[in-house]
Write an enzyme that holds these catalytic residues in place. Sequence first.
Site, PDB file in Angstrom:
ATOM      1  N   CYS A 313     -17.253  58.035  58.246  1.00  0.00           N
ATOM      2  CA  CYS A 313     -16.914  58.281  56.791  1.00  0.00           C
ATOM      3  C   CYS A 313     -17.104  57.223  55.962  1.00  0.00           C
ATOM      4  O   CYS A 313     -17.014  56.004  56.108  1.00  0.00           O
ATOM      5  CB  CYS A 313     -15.769  59.178  56.850  1.00  0.00           C
ATOM      6  SG  CYS A 313     -15.511  60.616  57.672  1.00  0.00           S
ATOM      7  N   GLU A 347     -23.124  58.501  61.266  1.00  0.00           N
ATOM      8  CA  GLU A 347     -22.624  59.656  61.836  1.00  0.00           C
ATOM      9  C   GLU A 347     -22.825  60.925  60.944  1.00  0.00           C
ATOM     10  O   GLU A 347     -22.691  60.718  59.738  1.00  0.00           O
ATOM     11  CB  GLU A 347     -21.102  59.710  62.150  1.00  0.00           C
ATOM     12  CG  GLU A 347     -20.836  60.863  63.015  1.00  0.00           C
ATOM     13  CD  GLU A 347     -19.020  61.059  63.365  1.00  0.00           C
ATOM     14  OE1 GLU A 347     -18.544  62.218  63.351  1.00  0.00           O
ATOM     15  OE2 GLU A 347     -18.767  59.584  63.531  1.00  0.00           O
TER      16      GLU A 347
END
Length: 447
Positions: A313, A347
């Site tokens: 994140c 990601e």
Amino acid sequence: MGSSANAETNGTASSPSSNHKPPATNGGDAPLSHHNPPPLAPDQAISESDPSKKRKMGMLPLEVGTRVMCRWRDGKHHPVKVIERRRIHNGGHNDYEYYVHYTEFNRRLDEWIQLEQLDLDSVEGVVDEKVEDKVTSLKMTRHQKRKIDETHVEGHEELDAASLREHEEFTKVKNIATIELGKYEIETWYFSPFPPEYNDCVKLFFCEFCLNFMKRKEQLQRHMRKCDLKHPPGDEIYRSGTLSMFEVDGKKNKVYAQNLCYLAKLFLDHKTLYYDVDLFLFYVLCECDDRGCHMVGYFSKEKHSEEAYNLACILTLPPYQRKGYGKFLIAFSYELSKKEGKVGTPERPLSDLGLLSYRGYWTRVLLDILKKHKGNISIKELSDMTAIKAEDILSTLQSLELIQYRKGQHVICADPKVLDRHLKAAGRGGLDVDVCKLIWTPYRDQS
């Protein structure tokens, strides 16, 4: 964002009878009956003065799912969809405020609005979403449909249609409207799953150093007198001027890491870890002064990623956006990958802002190297030099139309004028990471 400050009208305040003179009286006693017909009920008054008003009142309260035009902060009307409604405290039968989604914009701009912001002449009623999707898709060109599909699932590429609807239903209304963090009061963007005891809170107060959050300002003030932290827990691995980066182990500092995730989710729409923080490292970027180190943003990464993810994140807090910090965080994640001797990739899914930042970073880094090497370099060599995964290099160059497939292999086309044009469009590179100031060793399990 936030509700309009104007008081909501209920359609009865300006009854026509208010324009009449007081009826004649009989020596101060009760009014003479032949001069004073019975007062009109509010609905009758509206009907006689303006039939269109009665029609509008008949629509109220608006149903969830209604589409209507709404006056936004720019003073213009924009199409919205009613997501939720709630009765105004001490209001009348039809006195509601409405939580709306501006269909032209990202969900971060969803907000509670007052009735007077809505143009009731534009009400379309509730439409069955499945029927609407089918009708809309029939009217679209293939290109339009692809663009809409990309917009609808941005940040949610791993979700199927049913899961996406469930996610949007669960997170449809922001539960916390604003937070106080350090010297800033920040309007939130999205729902965050705070513990149930915070369900009645509209505003939360965060300690900017340990990230504990409280319901009231007085609680924060008492906490600040006791809190001895002046920077994130963990190791300072980088300092250059007033910028510092701290590495926080989610297993060693579980409460801090969980609080950071609660905070981050207020500004990230895609899935974020909440409790399973043990497997992650958090890299918290701070601006430092004589009062302490103040968080401006962070990124997280798995301690061990089988998919070669070097970032899970990423967030720059709203007061610090557009200052180059997001690009700095991305660059920092790749510097860590270089130290590890690995290639990395973020990601998925990326948020909309995250994808823009990465596209810009990849473009600048790759085109700078192509200019220096005049295009005489392979994708494998580019990956080795930058720690950017080959697939990300390929997709970036293809999006810029700088790569062709000839005789069974990809060939980079590096016309200097074309490279300069793309570099100019990519914008400035933001803050540079001074690698000499990075003191860090890759994570190793302590057995």
